[in-house]
Design a protein around this motif. Structure first.
Motif, mmCIF file in Angstrom:
data_model
loop_
_atom_site.group_PDB
_atom_site.id
_atom_site.type_symbol
_atom_site.label_atom_id
_atom_site.label_comp_id
_atom_site.label_asym_id
_atom_site.label_seq_id
_atom_site.Cartn_x
_atom_site.Cartn_y
_atom_site.Cartn_z
ATOM 1 N N THR A 1 0.828 -1.100 0.159
ATOM 2 C CA THR A 1 -0.004 0.179 -0.081
ATOM 3 C C THR A 1 0.761 1.092 0.032
ATOM 4 O OG1 THR A 1 -1.783 -1.186 1.393
ATOM 5 C CG2 THR A 1 -2.002 1.149 1.188
ATOM 6 N N THR B 1 -3.757 0.002 -2.992
ATOM 7 C CA THR B 1 -3.030 -1.065 -2.265
ATOM 8 C C THR B 1 -3.111 -2.283 -3.613
ATOM 9 O OG1 THR B 1 -4.204 -0.862 -0.103
ATOM 10 C CG2 THR B 1 -3.562 -3.103 -0.813
ATOM 11 N N SER C 1 0.735 7.291 -0.249
ATOM 12 C CA SER C 1 -0.043 8.377 -0.663
ATOM 13 C C SER C 1 -1.448 8.324 -0.964
ATOM 14 C CB SER C 1 0.744 8.772 -2.216
ATOM 15 O OG SER C 1 0.360 7.829 -2.919
ATOM 16 N N GLY C 2 -1.878 7.188 -1.013
ATOM 17 C CA GLY C 2 -3.412 6.716 -1.107
ATOM 18 C C GLY C 2 -3.755 6.235 -2.562
#
Length: 140
Positions: free
Chosen positions: A23, A30, A26-27
């Motif tokens: 993951t 995943t 930074s978002g």
């Protein structure tokens, strides 16, 4: 100023049968990982080498843009594919950069010179100094 980037991986099970995920902090997402994808390919699963290829190609494009700018050129577009090779039992053996760029007013010779300089100056290339890094750069 320094910037630290992070990713977190999880793993469950043995190497051949296990699996996990990575993951990005930074978002961006995943991504699943497993040994079969890494050693045999063909799975819709990422590998450390694919992630390294993403890092190498994007870092190279930034280094190339910087080198071009310092030489007085502005690229219209640059497309770089990094192919990172992994050999089970040996490890990562190389990264090949395949670059195609559209740059107004530049000669093929000057582009080749700048592309090779960017390859050497790219921080990810420097981090990969222990493996063979090759480049194939063409003007579009």
């Amino acid at each position: 100023m320094s910037v630290t980037s992070e990713a977190t991986s999880t793993w469950s099970g043995s190497l051949p049968e296990g699996s996990g995920s990575v993951t990005a902090a930074s978002g961006i997402g995943t991504f699943p990982i497993n040994w079969k994808a890494r050693s045999e390919g063909g799975e819709p699963t990422t590998t450390p080498e694919e992630l390294l290829a993403a890092a190498h190609s994007s870092c190279f494009n930034m280094a190339l843009s910087n080198e071009l700018g310092q030489a007085g050129f502005t690229p219209e577009n640059v497309r770089t594919t990094a192919s990172v090779t992994f050999v089970p039992g040996t490890g990562i053996t190389g990264s090949h950069l395949n670059v195609s760029a559209s740059i107004p007013g530049i000669s093929a010779e000057k582009f080749d010179e700048i592309a090779n300089g960017a390859k050497a100056g790219c921080p990810v290339s420097q981090a990969l100094a222990g493996v063979d890094i090759t480049i194939e750069a063409t003007l579009a």
